[in-house]
Design a protein around this motif. Structure first.
Motif, PDB file in Angstrom:
ATOM      1  N   VAL A 122      -3.065 -44.580  -3.640  1.00 37.67           N
ATOM      2  CA  VAL A 122      -2.664 -43.201  -3.942  1.00 37.67           C
ATOM      3  C   VAL A 122      -1.263 -42.892  -3.418  1.00 37.67           C
ATOM      4  O   VAL A 122      -0.870 -41.733  -3.320  1.00 37.67           O
ATOM      5  CB  VAL A 122      -3.699 -42.182  -3.418  1.00 37.67           C
ATOM      6  N   GLY A 123      -0.515 -43.934  -3.038  1.00 37.02           N
ATOM      7  CA  GLY A 123       0.867 -43.741  -2.631  1.00 37.02           C
ATOM      8  C   GLY A 123       1.103 -43.480  -1.162  1.00 37.02           C
ATOM      9  O   GLY A 123       2.224 -43.161  -0.766  1.00 37.02           O
ATOM     10  N   ILE A 124       0.071 -43.613  -0.339  1.00 37.18           N
ATOM     11  CA  ILE A 124       0.248 -43.443   1.106  1.00 37.18           C
ATOM     12  C   ILE A 124       0.779 -44.753   1.667  1.00 37.18           C
ATOM     13  O   ILE A 124       0.086 -45.765   1.663  1.00 37.18           O
ATOM     14  CB  ILE A 124      -1.062 -43.037   1.801  1.00 37.18           C
ATOM     15  N   GLY A 125       2.024 -44.724   2.126  1.00 41.23           N
ATOM     16  CA  GLY A 125       2.642 -45.924   2.684  1.00 41.23           C
ATOM     17  C   GLY A 125       2.713 -45.909   4.195  1.00 41.23           C
ATOM     18  O   GLY A 125       3.018 -46.923   4.820  1.00 41.23           O
ATOM     19  N   LEU A 126       2.412 -44.747   4.797  1.00 43.19           N
ATOM     20  CA  LEU A 126       2.521 -44.602   6.245  1.00 43.19           C
ATOM     21  C   LEU A 126       1.494 -43.589   6.722  1.00 43.19           C
ATOM     22  O   LEU A 126       1.328 -42.535   6.112  1.00 43.19           O
ATOM     23  CB  LEU A 126       3.937 -44.123   6.599  1.00 43.19           C
ATOM     24  N   GLN A 127       0.800 -43.937   7.796  1.00 34.54           N
ATOM     25  CA  GLN A 127      -0.139 -43.020   8.427  1.00 34.54           C
ATOM     26  C   GLN A 127       0.280 -42.814   9.870  1.00 34.54           C
ATOM     27  O   GLN A 127       0.857 -43.701  10.491  1.00 34.54           O
ATOM     28  CB  GLN A 127      -1.560 -43.568   8.382  1.00 34.54           C
TER      29      GLN A 127
ATOM     30  N   ARG B 132       8.914 -37.323   8.597  1.00 34.30           N
ATOM     31  CA  ARG B 132       9.848 -36.445   9.312  1.00 34.30           C
ATOM     32  C   ARG B 132       9.863 -35.051   8.685  1.00 34.30           C
ATOM     33  O   ARG B 132       9.727 -34.038   9.378  1.00 34.30           O
ATOM     34  CB  ARG B 132      11.257 -37.031   9.292  1.00 34.30           C
ATOM     35  N   ASP B 133      10.004 -34.972   7.371  1.00 27.19           N
ATOM     36  CA  ASP B 133      10.050 -33.676   6.692  1.00 27.19           C
ATOM     37  C   ASP B 133       8.730 -32.913   6.857  1.00 27.19           C
ATOM     38  O   ASP B 133       8.728 -31.703   7.094  1.00 27.19           O
ATOM     39  CB  ASP B 133      10.356 -33.866   5.198  1.00 27.19           C
ATOM     40  N   PHE B 134       7.627 -33.636   6.748  1.00 29.40           N
ATOM     41  CA  PHE B 134       6.315 -33.007   6.920  1.00 29.40           C
ATOM     42  C   PHE B 134       6.151 -32.459   8.333  1.00 29.40           C
ATOM     43  O   PHE B 134       5.717 -31.318   8.516  1.00 29.40           O
ATOM     44  CB  PHE B 134       5.200 -34.014   6.601  1.00 29.40           C
ATOM     45  N   ALA B 135       6.494 -33.246   9.348  1.00 27.56           N
ATOM     46  CA  ALA B 135       6.360 -32.796  10.739  1.00 27.56           C
ATOM     47  C   ALA B 135       7.203 -31.554  10.993  1.00 27.56           C
ATOM     48  O   ALA B 135       6.749 -30.603  11.653  1.00 27.56           O
ATOM     49  CB  ALA B 135       6.747 -33.915  11.696  1.00 27.56           C
TER      50      ALA B 135
ATOM     51  N   ASP C 131       6.344 -42.241   3.323  1.00 29.37           N
ATOM     52  CA  ASP C 131       7.234 -43.087   4.116  1.00 29.37           C
ATOM     53  C   ASP C 131       7.732 -42.306   5.330  1.00 29.37           C
ATOM     54  O   ASP C 131       7.306 -41.167   5.555  1.00 29.37           O
ATOM     55  CB  ASP C 131       8.416 -43.571   3.267  1.00 29.37           C
ATOM     56  N   ALA C 132       8.650 -42.902   6.097  1.00 31.53           N
ATOM     57  CA  ALA C 132       9.152 -42.282   7.321  1.00 31.53           C
ATOM     58  C   ALA C 132       9.876 -40.967   7.034  1.00 31.53           C
ATOM     59  O   ALA C 132       9.759 -39.995   7.797  1.00 31.53           O
ATOM     60  CB  ALA C 132      10.074 -43.249   8.066  1.00 31.53           C
ATOM     61  N   GLU C 133      10.629 -40.916   5.956  1.00 28.38           N
ATOM     62  CA  GLU C 133      11.340 -39.676   5.615  1.00 28.38           C
ATOM     63  C   GLU C 133      10.350 -38.550   5.305  1.00 28.38           C
ATOM     64  O   GLU C 133      10.530 -37.412   5.736  1.00 28.38           O
ATOM     65  CB  GLU C 133      12.267 -39.918   4.417  1.00 28.38           C
TER      66      GLU C 133
END
Length: 157
Positions: A61-66, A119-122, A114-116
């Motif tokens: 489903v496109g989750i590359g980072l948890q 960061r934006d979500f946080a 991803d990491a970006e």
């Protein structure tokens, strides 16, 4: 609700495989299929079984980072805690969360691209909220759910 050894056996089997056919459940536990069906229905009605879910591969489903995000609130009141709880429930990136006792108030499991995105979500989901005093993020390299069910109650005779 008083559970007996048959109920505990059914719960263990369903925890490992919620799609196990009723006939197979009955055979594994040593009861008639009609009895298994009735017991599972009773366990659902009593809320011993709260629901069923599919374990989805994050990459599908496109989750590359948890990550796990520890959140500390600035103040504690029923209104702030309930408001933050409701906020988390509205965020699609939030896979699960725990309301904690101790230094941190919430531990939030998030899934992002991803990491970006993280960061934006946080920044948007946590640091821009006035009730949040501090966050700390830890990346998850691997996640596995334990299919075993610890049982701490004794079965009724």
């Amino acid at each position: 609700m008083d559970l007996d050894r048959i109920d505990f056996a059914l719960l263990r089997l369903l925890r490992k495989n919620a799609r196990m056919p009723n006939k197979a459940l009955a055979e594994r536990v040593g009861i008639a299929p009609s009895t298994a069906l009735e017991r599972v229905r009773r366990l659902r009605e009593a809320r011993a079984i709260e629901g069923y879910h599919a374990e989805i591969a994050p990459a599908a489903v496109g989750i590359g980072l948890q990550a796990l995000v520890a959140v500390r609130l600035a103040r504690h009141s029923r209104e702030l805690v309930d408001g933050f709880h409701d906020h988390l429930l509205r965020l699609p990136e939030v896979l699960a969360f725990y309301h904690l006792a101790g230094a941190d108030d919430f531990l939030v499991h998030v899934g992002v691209r991803d990491a970006e995105h993280l960061r934006d979500f946080a920044l948007t989901a946590f640091t821009e909220r006035p009730e949040v005093a501090h966050i700390e993020t830890r990346l998850i390299f691997e996640f596995r759910r334990n299919p075993e069910l610890p049982v701490y109650r004794r079965a009724e005779a």
